[in-house]
Design a protein around this motif. Structure first.
Motif, mmCIF file in Angstrom:
data_model
loop_
_atom_site.group_PDB
_atom_site.id
_atom_site.type_symbol
_atom_site.label_atom_id
_atom_site.label_comp_id
_atom_site.label_asym_id
_atom_site.label_seq_id
_atom_site.Cartn_x
_atom_site.Cartn_y
_atom_site.Cartn_z
ATOM 1 N N GLY A 44 0.537 7.061 -4.229
ATOM 2 C CA GLY A 44 -0.535 7.245 -5.206
ATOM 3 C C GLY A 44 -1.793 6.515 -4.768
ATOM 4 O O GLY A 44 -1.738 5.511 -4.065
ATOM 5 N N ARG A 45 -2.932 6.989 -5.229
ATOM 6 C CA ARG A 45 -4.205 6.402 -4.826
ATOM 7 C C ARG A 45 -5.107 6.063 -6.006
ATOM 8 O O ARG A 45 -6.221 5.558 -5.805
ATOM 9 N N ALA A 46 -4.662 6.319 -7.225
ATOM 10 C CA ALA A 46 -5.503 6.026 -8.390
ATOM 11 C C ALA A 46 -5.627 4.523 -8.606
ATOM 12 O O ALA A 46 -4.783 3.736 -8.156
ATOM 13 N N ALA A 47 -6.675 4.121 -9.302
ATOM 14 C CA ALA A 47 -6.960 2.706 -9.526
ATOM 15 C C ALA A 47 -5.944 2.075 -10.484
ATOM 16 O O ALA A 47 -5.325 2.745 -11.305
ATOM 17 N N PHE A 48 -5.799 0.770 -10.353
ATOM 18 C CA PHE A 48 -4.958 -0.018 -11.246
ATOM 19 C C PHE A 48 -5.458 0.081 -12.677
ATOM 20 O O PHE A 48 -6.667 0.074 -12.928
ATOM 21 N N ARG A 49 -4.496 0.144 -13.637
ATOM 22 C CA ARG A 49 -4.870 0.174 -15.047
ATOM 23 C C ARG A 49 -4.000 -0.799 -15.834
ATOM 24 O O ARG A 49 -2.758 -0.745 -15.751
ATOM 25 N N LEU A 50 -4.636 -1.693 -16.567
ATOM 26 C CA LEU A 50 -3.954 -2.560 -17.515
ATOM 27 C C LEU A 50 -4.141 -1.916 -18.886
ATOM 28 O O LEU A 50 -5.257 -1.853 -19.411
ATOM 29 N N LEU A 51 -3.049 -1.436 -19.461
ATOM 30 C CA LEU A 51 -3.105 -0.663 -20.693
ATOM 31 C C LEU A 51 -3.159 -1.568 -21.920
ATOM 32 O O LEU A 51 -2.806 -2.749 -21.860
ATOM 33 N N ASP A 76 0.806 -1.223 0.000
ATOM 34 C CA ASP A 76 0.000 0.000 0.000
ATOM 35 C C ASP A 76 0.840 1.275 0.000
ATOM 36 O O ASP A 76 0.286 2.376 0.003
ATOM 37 N N ARG A 77 2.161 1.151 -0.044
ATOM 38 C CA ARG A 77 2.997 2.345 -0.225
ATOM 39 C C ARG A 77 2.936 2.848 -1.662
ATOM 40 O O ARG A 77 3.287 4.009 -1.936
ATOM 41 N N LEU A 78 2.512 1.979 -2.589
ATOM 42 C CA LEU A 78 2.491 2.309 -4.011
ATOM 43 C C LEU A 78 1.075 2.264 -4.555
ATOM 44 O O LEU A 78 0.286 1.408 -4.186
ATOM 45 N N GLY A 79 0.763 3.207 -5.420
ATOM 46 C CA GLY A 79 -0.527 3.231 -6.099
ATOM 47 C C GLY A 79 -0.351 3.723 -7.520
ATOM 48 O O GLY A 79 0.766 3.754 -8.039
ATOM 49 N N ASN A 80 -1.470 4.119 -8.157
ATOM 50 C CA ASN A 80 -1.413 4.578 -9.552
ATOM 51 C C ASN A 80 -0.698 3.546 -10.425
ATOM 52 O O ASN A 80 0.092 3.903 -11.307
#
Length: 255
Positions: free
Chosen positions: A211-218, A182-186
């Motif tokens: 960061g707090r943005a949701a995970f994204r699989l590009l 939880d130290r890493l997001g976005n």
């Protein structure tokens, strides 16, 4: 002791913008560190720490695209660390290389936090496949330090809102994601597919500290034109060719 000059090649990267010394035998940098560098969202004046820098290609490619960076490299193999420092000096880039294990970083590095930490960790588990005959190549490609240790070391050295960028074999994506906490997001993951209709063979993961943005699989980036290899010629897609030849960015934030 270092490599003998007769054991080295002097190779062109970014269409000759960089000339890099690396061993004829052993681990040789290819396109992976160039792709890694292209995705780092650095700006002039930023500080960058590369874990496992090898002969320095990723940091130097990044520095060729973004001027005025403060570069630091960590490399566990003395001969490769020596070449990384030589490559930085001869190409006129400001980089300090430390020969150290990422689990025992020098005090001067432990006292700092960086805007960016980048890494190209070994892709292969040592309990699978056949070990490389060359010790340097085996150290670079075969995992001795767990992937979780790489991610933890990187996270600790990041400034708040700093970016972690890692390139890894696609099969290791579950391990890479499980190493995040939880130290890493976005978190963004960019798959790299060899051709249209083929499964990704590499992934680039980028995350932001605090960061707090949701995970994204590009959507995947396709490396080569055409559906199959059709001869001994360069077949990179236009986007990848621009990265490898011109040092163009491969920005994850705009995808």
């Amino acid at each position: 002791m270092g490599f003998a000059e007769s054991d080295l090649t002097h190779d062109r990267f970014l269409d000759g913008k960089l000339r890099v010394w690396q061993p004829k035998a052993g681990y040789r940098a290819g396109v992976d560190p160039v792709l890694l560098a292209a995705t780092v969202p650095a700006q002039a004046g930023d500080s960058v720490l590369e874990l496992g820098c090898g002969v320095g290609v990723a940091n130097l490619c990044l520095s060729a695209r973004v001027f005025g960076l403060d570069l630091t490299g960590i490399e566990v193999q003395p001969d490769y660390a020596e070449l990384a420092q030589r490559n930085a000096d001869e190409n006129g880039h400001d980089m300090t290389v430390h020969c150290a294990d990422l689990r025992a970083l020098p005090e001067s590095v432990l006292q700092r936090n960086f805007d960016h930490v980048i890494a190209n960790p070994p892709y292969y588990l040592r309990d699978r496949g056949t070990a490389a005959m060359d010790a340097g190549r085996e150290t670079a490609l075969g995992e001795a330090t767990p992937l979780a240790d790489w991610i933890d070391a990187a996270t600790r050295r990041l400034k708040p809102k700093g970016h972690l960028t890692v390139i890894q074999d696609a099969e290791r994506l579950p391990a890479l994601l499980s190493a995040l906490d939880d130290r890493l997001g976005n978190v963004r993951v960019l798959p790299l597919a060899p051709r249209v209709g083929r499964s990704a063979h590499l992934v680039i993961l980028q995350a932001r500290k605090s960061g707090r943005a949701a995970f994204r699989l590009l959507a995947p980036v396709v490396m080569h034109e055409g559906v199959a290899h059709d001869g001994d010629r360069e077949s990179y897609s236009a986007e990848i060719r621009a990265v490898l030849r011109d040092g163009a960015a491969l920005a994850l934030q705009s995808r």
